[in-house]
Scaffold this motif. Sequence first.
Motif, mmCIF file in Angstrom:
data_model
loop_
_atom_site.group_PDB
_atom_site.id
_atom_site.type_symbol
_atom_site.label_atom_id
_atom_site.label_comp_id
_atom_site.label_asym_id
_atom_site.label_seq_id
_atom_site.Cartn_x
_atom_site.Cartn_y
_atom_site.Cartn_z
ATOM 1 N N SER A 204 -7.603 0.719 -1.121
ATOM 2 C CA SER A 204 -7.898 1.964 -1.001
ATOM 3 C C SER A 204 -8.325 2.106 0.687
ATOM 4 N N ARG A 206 -6.615 0.597 3.088
ATOM 5 C CA ARG A 206 -5.417 0.670 3.918
ATOM 6 C C ARG A 206 -4.855 2.025 4.062
ATOM 7 N N LYS A 207 -4.458 2.305 5.276
ATOM 8 C CA LYS A 207 -4.035 3.677 5.588
ATOM 9 C C LYS A 207 -2.463 3.629 6.123
ATOM 10 N N GLN A 212 1.141 3.698 2.053
ATOM 11 C CA GLN A 212 1.670 4.942 1.613
ATOM 12 C C GLN A 212 2.980 4.724 0.755
#
Length: 453
Positions: A204, A206-207, A212
Amino acid sequence: MKLNTKIHLFSTFLTVVIISMMNIGVYFLFEEMAFDTEYTQLNSDVDELITALSKMGEHDDAATILRTFIPANGAIRVNDSKGELKLFVQTVNDVNDYHPKFEVGERYSIGTFQGTPILSISKPVIWVDGEVTEVQTMKLLVDVEKNLDFLRLILFGVTLVGMLLMAASSITLGRIITRPIKKLIHTMSQSRLSGKYEKISVSSSRKDEMAQMGIAFNEMMEQLEQNYNKQEQFVSDASHELKTPLTVIESYAKLLSRHGFSNTDIAKESVQAIINETSRMKEMISQMLLLAKSNEQKVSSFETVDVFDLVAAALQSMGTAYNRKFLLKGEGPIYANTDLEQLRQLLFIILDNARKYSEKEIKTIISENEEGTKISIMDYGNGIPKKDLERIFDRFYRVDEDRNRKTGGTGLGMAIAKDIAMRISAELTIESTVGFGTTIHIFIPKNQILIDF
């Protein structure tokens, strides 16, 4: 070739090209600066030499003056107006064999003598006898050559270290990029072998794009699983619900086959029963397909709708189609933000349901407050027992099996209505009293909470 190898080779090659171009630029810039610095120093000495030669008398020794200003590791050549050698002094052996070439517009000439760069400057001077002569001053750039050799060594070391660092970083980067891809491939392989819809774990925190991609994959697998479950449910419902009308049709067909041709009453009863069950089965299939279609992902198109006009048009259509009385109470216009087509479909389902289970008029009331718009559809039928209200939106649930057979109900209408209401963020509630009738409320809030399906 694997993606990791491609990343490694491409990044290393690109790094070599970039570092090489930068090193070449640095080398030639340093070389130019070194030559300019040497030229400035030598040019200052040559100017002093020209001044001394201009003051030279008949009894002065020109060679002595030249030796005074001769550069270390260099030579001075004096040519007459015809270009023939007039005087030559040197501090380096065999440099007299070197003849510099001067380009028009160039301040100095750079050549090579025995593998070492040599700087040459040419200036005119008036000799003691009045003749205009040319003084060529030459200097071997030994220190510059050593500095350039050292610079080449440094730049080669920088290139080598850069290649090694880039190779290590590209390997690490390749592993970072390909790790989630490998995990994705492994998960897909496991799903294929197990027949289950496996998902990958995504942090959660990591962006980045890899996270994605993992989220998108999990959402896709979840949607596939939902669609598969819906398909199984559709097949299960169809096989279960179609069994009864098919059994009835088969029974009456056998009865007709045994006795129907000789008994008119049995024939009429059988044919009518077959027609009724066939119509009911056709309606059931149609609503099952509609329900399956409504479960598909669909984007609602919200707009400002005059709910009063929409309801009035729906009531007029129903009254004309079934020759029934549909009453409307309220004042328009009343505006709401909703999906026009889906709200119209919802109204027709509820109005048709009310028509089937009530012989009297159908009454519709539209009201509005600060929270939203409410549409209340009331019938004066038998009503629904309290114990059945909680399950009224379940698929294939029927309050009264005999009543549904007479009216042609399938038990899917309210399930479809509930699904449409959720899609347009409307609230669907039921109030019913046995013996008095049923009221279904459609509430459309002003502040929509959109739901993705």
